[in-house]
Write a protein that holds these residues in place. Sequence first.
Motif, PDB file in Angstrom:
ATOM      1  N   VAL A  93       0.877  -1.232   0.211  1.00  0.00           N
ATOM      2  CA  VAL A  93      -0.159  -0.041   0.110  1.00  0.00           C
ATOM      3  C   VAL A  93       0.910   1.046  -0.042  1.00  0.00           C
ATOM      4  CG1 VAL A  93      -1.810   1.273   1.349  1.00  0.00           C
ATOM      5  CG2 VAL A  93      -1.626  -1.202   1.323  1.00  0.00           C
ATOM      6  N   VAL A  94       0.551   2.255  -0.744  1.00  0.00           N
ATOM      7  CA  VAL A  94       1.176   3.535  -0.738  1.00  0.00           C
ATOM      8  C   VAL A  94       0.007   4.233  -0.109  1.00  0.00           C
ATOM      9  CG1 VAL A  94       1.910   5.458  -2.196  1.00  0.00           C
ATOM     10  CG2 VAL A  94       2.858   3.019  -2.739  1.00  0.00           C
ATOM     11  N   ILE A  95       0.411   5.232   0.758  1.00  0.00           N
ATOM     12  CA  ILE A  95      -0.671   5.942   1.423  1.00  0.00           C
ATOM     13  C   ILE A  95      -0.325   7.340   1.583  1.00  0.00           C
ATOM     14  CG2 ILE A  95       0.135   5.645   3.678  1.00  0.00           C
ATOM     15  CD1 ILE A  95      -2.847   5.496   4.362  1.00  0.00           C
ATOM     16  N   GLU A 120       2.712  -4.156   3.302  1.00  0.00           N
ATOM     17  CA  GLU A 120       3.514  -3.510   3.180  1.00  0.00           C
ATOM     18  C   GLU A 120       3.192  -1.898   3.068  1.00  0.00           C
ATOM     19  OE1 GLU A 120       6.776  -5.686   0.786  1.00  0.00           O
ATOM     20  OE2 GLU A 120       7.471  -3.527   0.613  1.00  0.00           O
ATOM     21  N   VAL A 121       3.785  -1.278   3.876  1.00  0.00           N
ATOM     22  CA  VAL A 121       3.156   0.399   3.776  1.00  0.00           C
ATOM     23  C   VAL A 121       4.349   1.405   3.409  1.00  0.00           C
ATOM     24  CG1 VAL A 121       1.837   2.263   4.715  1.00  0.00           C
ATOM     25  CG2 VAL A 121       1.441  -0.371   5.372  1.00  0.00           C
ATOM     26  N   ALA A 122       4.347   2.108   2.513  1.00  0.00           N
ATOM     27  CA  ALA A 122       4.905   2.986   2.070  1.00  0.00           C
ATOM     28  C   ALA A 122       4.290   4.308   2.084  1.00  0.00           C
ATOM     29  CB  ALA A 122       5.554   3.078   0.525  1.00  0.00           C
ATOM     30  N   ASP A 123       4.629   5.163   3.226  1.00  0.00           N
ATOM     31  CA  ASP A 123       3.698   6.427   3.586  1.00  0.00           C
ATOM     32  C   ASP A 123       4.669   7.552   2.918  1.00  0.00           C
ATOM     33  OD1 ASP A 123       2.539   8.288   4.827  1.00  0.00           O
ATOM     34  OD2 ASP A 123       2.554   7.454   6.877  1.00  0.00           O
ATOM     35  N   LEU A 124       3.865   8.189   2.250  1.00  0.00           N
ATOM     36  CA  LEU A 124       4.360   9.507   1.353  1.00  0.00           C
ATOM     37  C   LEU A 124       4.220  10.648   2.207  1.00  0.00           C
ATOM     38  CD1 LEU A 124       2.974   8.790  -2.054  1.00  0.00           C
ATOM     39  CD2 LEU A 124       5.124   8.059  -1.408  1.00  0.00           C
TER      40      LEU A 124
END
Length: 213
Positions: A93-95, A120-124
Amino acid sequence: MGETVLKDIKDALMKGDRAGVVAFTKCALEQGMAVKDILDKGLIAGMEIIGNKFKCNEIFIPEVLISAKAMHAGMAILEPQFISCGIKPAGKVVIGTVKGDLHDIGKNIVSMMFKGACFEVADLGIDVPVEKFVDAAKKGGIDVIAMSSLLTTSMNSMKETIKALERSGIRDKVKIMVGGAPVTQDFANSIGADAYAKDAATAVDKAKEMLKR
Ligand code: B12
């Protein structure tokens, strides 16, 4: 006993007492309370009251900010409790909070819940421009783009992001999920998002459902 510590968390958060929030959150964990209850009935409940007071002009931005910082400190204590994963991620997930919007408490809770469900999280981060979401999608390997908006004035950025993904020819490679207090299912439908969720737990359920199909 349990109810008392939840009230202590709520009261400390409303006072912006960061050390108190941390101490009572730890205390609730030590008492064996469910993490979800501590989050929902302690931290989020306190923030809801702050929101109402802000709305009625009983308190102002500085007080809200101090409470938000106390909320973050409490969430940092809870976050490790959410994460107990195996090796294979459930998805990536890109959040981010969309352009023009600096609210990140809800986004961080959604992110924490996703991590807790082995995504898996990529936090922008916050104030994320359209191009940053598009660039993340172009890199590939992403299952869900999750956008948060707390302002009616920033919601349009969600629509712009979806349009930009379409122009780049990668719209169909990712699922798009939107949320935040002013966002509704109707709004999500109107901008062509794949899913809307009213809270973090539902966000995870809906993502799992979408990725199964
Ligand atoms: C805290 C807060 C702030 C803090 C933010 C601190 C931070 N680090 O986030 C500060 C003080 C900085 C702030 C600033 C402003 N704020 Co403010 N703020 C709030 C407040 C009180 C609480 C928001 C919050 O954290 N709620 C708690 C979390 C847990 O709830 P949540 O964010 O809704 O998230 C849940 C769901 O919505 C969902 N969710 C959230 N994101 C996502 C994403 C996805 C993908 C999914 C599926 C689900 C999902 O899951 C979450 C958890 O279950 C709200 C009031 C309110 N009732 O919402 C006003 C509010 C959002 N703010 C408001 C305003 C007007 C502002 C300012 C413009 C004020 C000003 N005059 O400067 C500025 C804007 C700054 C900017 N450019 O962003 C208005 C917005 C009105 C509107 N219709 O647009 C509100 C509603 C207050 C009000 N009633 O007037 N604010």
